[in-house]
Scaffold this active site. Structure first.
Site, PDB file in Angstrom:
ATOM      1  N   PHE A   8      41.055 -23.028 -64.309  1.00 21.86           N
ATOM      2  CA  PHE A   8      39.798 -22.720 -65.321  1.00 21.86           C
ATOM      3  C   PHE A   8      38.657 -23.460 -64.242  1.00 21.86           C
ATOM      4  O   PHE A   8      38.667 -24.175 -63.280  1.00 21.86           O
ATOM      5  CB  PHE A   8      39.985 -23.825 -66.003  1.00 21.86           C
ATOM      6  CG  PHE A   8      38.417 -23.177 -66.986  1.00 21.86           C
ATOM      7  CD1 PHE A   8      38.682 -22.683 -67.887  1.00 21.86           C
ATOM      8  CD2 PHE A   8      37.141 -24.298 -67.428  1.00 21.86           C
ATOM      9  CE1 PHE A   8      37.767 -22.566 -68.366  1.00 21.86           C
ATOM     10  CE2 PHE A   8      36.770 -24.776 -67.883  1.00 21.86           C
ATOM     11  CZ  PHE A   8      36.666 -23.286 -68.445  1.00 21.86           C
ATOM     12  N   GLY A   9      38.039 -22.217 -63.887  1.00 25.06           N
ATOM     13  CA  GLY A   9      36.758 -21.913 -63.500  1.00 25.06           C
ATOM     14  C   GLY A   9      35.428 -21.689 -63.773  1.00 25.06           C
ATOM     15  O   GLY A   9      34.874 -20.776 -64.451  1.00 25.06           O
ATOM     16  N   THR A  63      33.069 -25.087 -63.381  1.00 23.89           N
ATOM     17  CA  THR A  63      31.562 -25.698 -62.107  1.00 23.89           C
ATOM     18  C   THR A  63      31.471 -25.056 -60.920  1.00 23.89           C
ATOM     19  O   THR A  63      32.241 -24.750 -60.120  1.00 23.89           O
ATOM     20  CB  THR A  63      32.686 -27.097 -61.921  1.00 23.89           C
ATOM     21  OG1 THR A  63      33.253 -27.638 -63.190  1.00 23.89           O
ATOM     22  CG2 THR A  63      31.740 -27.627 -60.852  1.00 23.89           C
ATOM     23  N   ASN A  73      25.373 -25.454 -58.682  1.00 24.57           N
ATOM     24  CA  ASN A  73      24.310 -26.829 -59.399  1.00 24.57           C
ATOM     25  C   ASN A  73      24.985 -26.536 -61.199  1.00 24.57           C
ATOM     26  O   ASN A  73      24.212 -26.322 -61.671  1.00 24.57           O
ATOM     27  CB  ASN A  73      23.461 -25.799 -59.348  1.00 24.57           C
ATOM     28  CG  ASN A  73      22.514 -25.344 -57.570  1.00 24.57           C
ATOM     29  OD1 ASN A  73      22.037 -27.295 -57.180  1.00 24.57           O
ATOM     30  ND2 ASN A  73      22.905 -24.421 -57.673  1.00 24.57           N
ATOM     31  N   ILE A 116      45.669 -58.619 -59.480  1.00 24.57           N
ATOM     32  CA  ILE A 116      47.500 -59.767 -60.036  1.00 24.57           C
ATOM     33  C   ILE A 116      48.054 -59.437 -58.436  1.00 24.57           C
ATOM     34  O   ILE A 116      48.436 -60.303 -58.244  1.00 24.57           O
ATOM     35  CB  ILE A 116      48.031 -58.834 -61.099  1.00 24.57           C
ATOM     36  CG1 ILE A 116      46.931 -58.919 -61.672  1.00 24.57           C
ATOM     37  CG2 ILE A 116      49.210 -59.348 -61.210  1.00 24.57           C
ATOM     38  CD1 ILE A 116      47.442 -58.821 -64.089  1.00 24.57           C
ATOM     39  N   GLY A 156      46.768 -59.172 -55.213  1.00 25.57           N
ATOM     40  CA  GLY A 156      46.417 -59.747 -54.295  1.00 25.57           C
ATOM     41  C   GLY A 156      46.564 -59.287 -53.267  1.00 25.57           C
ATOM     42  O   GLY A 156      46.119 -58.236 -53.651  1.00 25.57           O
ATOM     43  N   GLU A 204      35.727 -33.286 -66.538  1.00 22.07           N
ATOM     44  CA  GLU A 204      35.870 -32.412 -67.494  1.00 22.07           C
ATOM     45  C   GLU A 204      34.015 -33.199 -68.518  1.00 22.07           C
ATOM     46  O   GLU A 204      34.527 -33.631 -69.769  1.00 22.07           O
ATOM     47  CB  GLU A 204      36.915 -33.252 -68.293  1.00 22.07           C
ATOM     48  CG  GLU A 204      38.051 -32.106 -67.881  1.00 22.07           C
ATOM     49  CD  GLU A 204      37.908 -30.637 -67.492  1.00 22.07           C
ATOM     50  OE1 GLU A 204      37.158 -30.215 -68.496  1.00 22.07           O
ATOM     51  OE2 GLU A 204      39.195 -30.520 -66.861  1.00 22.07           O
TER      52      GLU A 204
END
Length: 382
Positions: A122-123, A125, A128, A336, A338, A362
């Site tokens: 899915f394009g 972004t 800007n 936990i 360490g 998203e």
């Protein structure tokens, strides 16, 4: 709400559990270290028909809904976060074609996406246009029987490996969001090329490529829905995307918890297992509680989607809470462990690096809070 599964659905869940433990989990760290797309895992998903879970049977799907899709996605992300992300990003191409496509578009594009023959992406972004989806600058111009696309998309998951792309471009910037239009673009179309693959904090095996359009020729029949209605397509798709991000966050958090509780029962300090210390027990209790809350939140949103009811607010809530939860849980898992938790000998350091992405993609946590607040103010308007 009913989160019970049919016998057939439970068989799928059990099969994914088994294949995840036997095939995906043992290779997950290697996949991440090598930074290679997990084609072997994708082939298994194809063989199991997992790409078709919510797709109608008439287009080759199982027609079993988004609740099952979410549970399967959680398991994939638990056993191999890269595979789970590929699975989720694929739906962002599948869903808009399923929801808005013509019969001809569904026959041509949805069928191979559903079988897994083709991977999808899915394009939306751009440099800007991230959180501000309405500022898409990729230009579309109608010339004869083709639209000509010019512009660049960035951070596109599955970019480069995918054969089918749903791309949002702008027919008329002066109209704001009403100028946006969605197109189905095929890999190999004239003028469509790929740019750099981003080097990221984590997710080295998940491609996030630039999509470059230089006089890219797209047939008019590849307009998805209607010209000028691309914002609707994008927003509906992002609703499903937010659900998918919650699913992935829960899967990753569960993997971190699994590692932490096993290690806590193996590691000894001061003459006893560290799991016997109340401080560690309280961490484990909080981690498990937050994971379960997040799981129920995404399952409610998915159930609403399957009922044909509004689910956008619940999806945003699930995405917001789960994305911040996974950062806390993976950080506690490292704590936990360490000192060794900070090394690459154990996977928890990778889980912690990967967790941050969920608060950004998203729609950032800030955007989710805005969406939720706007919905609440409409619901409680006085």
């Amino acid at each position: 709400m009913d989160f019970n599964f049919t016998e057939d659905e439970q068989m799928i869940i059990d099969a994914v559990h088994e294949i995840g433990q036997e095939e995906f989990e043992p290779r997950a760290s290697e996949v991440a270290e090598l930074g290679e797309f997990p084609w072997e895992n994708i082939e298994i998903l194809r063989e199991m028909d997992l790409f078709g879970i919510p797709v109608p049977e008439e287009y080759g799907g199982l027609e079993m809904g988004f609740l099952l899709w979410g549970v399967v996605g959680e398991l994939l992300s638990r056993y191999c976060s890269t595979t789970g992300s590929v699975f989720g990003a694929h739906m962002l191409c599948q869903y808009p074609i399923m929801a808005f496509g013509t019969d001809e578009q569904k026959d041509k594009y949805l069928r191979p996406l559903t079988s897994g023959e083709h991977i999808g992406a899915f394009g939306l972004t751009e440099p800007n246009a991230g959180s501000d989806a309405g500022s898409v600058a990729t230009k579309a111009e109608l010339r004869g029987d083709k639209y000509i696309l010019n512009g660049t998309k960035i951070f596109i998951s599955n970019g480069g490996v995918a054969e089918t792309y749903v791309v949002i471009a702008n027919l008329d910037p002066s109209k704001g969001t009403r100028g946006l239009t969605a197109f189905i673009v095929e890999k190999g179309m004239p003028g469509f090329e790929f740019g750099k693959n981003e080097k990221k904090m984590g997710w080295d095996a998940l491609p996030n490529r630039e999509l470059i359009f230089q006089d890219c020729e797209v047939p008019v029949e590849n307009v998805l829905y209607k010209p000028g209605r691309g914002f609707r397509v994008a927003m509906d798709t992002l609703g499903v995307g937010r659900l998918g991000m919650a699913v992935g966050a829960v899967g990753l958090a569960q993997a971190a918890f699994d590692a932490a509780i096993v290690y806590a029962q193996q590691r000894e300090q001061f003459g006893q297992k560290i799991s016997e210390f109340q401080a560690i027990q309280f961490k484990l209790a909080d981690m498990a509680t937050e994971i379960e809350i997040s799981r129920l939140m995404y399952q409610k949103a998915a159930w609403l989607k399957d009922q044909g009811e509004s689910f956008e607010k619940e999806a945003a809530m699930a995405k917001l809470y789960s994305s911040e939860m996974v950062s806390r849980v993976t950080s506690d898992a490292v704590q936990i462990h360490g000192g060794v938790g900070y090394t690459r000998e154990f996977p928890v350091e990778r889980y912690m690096r990967e967790a941050k992405l969920f608060e950004i993609v998203e729609g950032t946590s800030e955007i989710q809070r805005g969406i939720i607040a706007n919905r609440l103010l409409r619901e409680y308007r006085i």
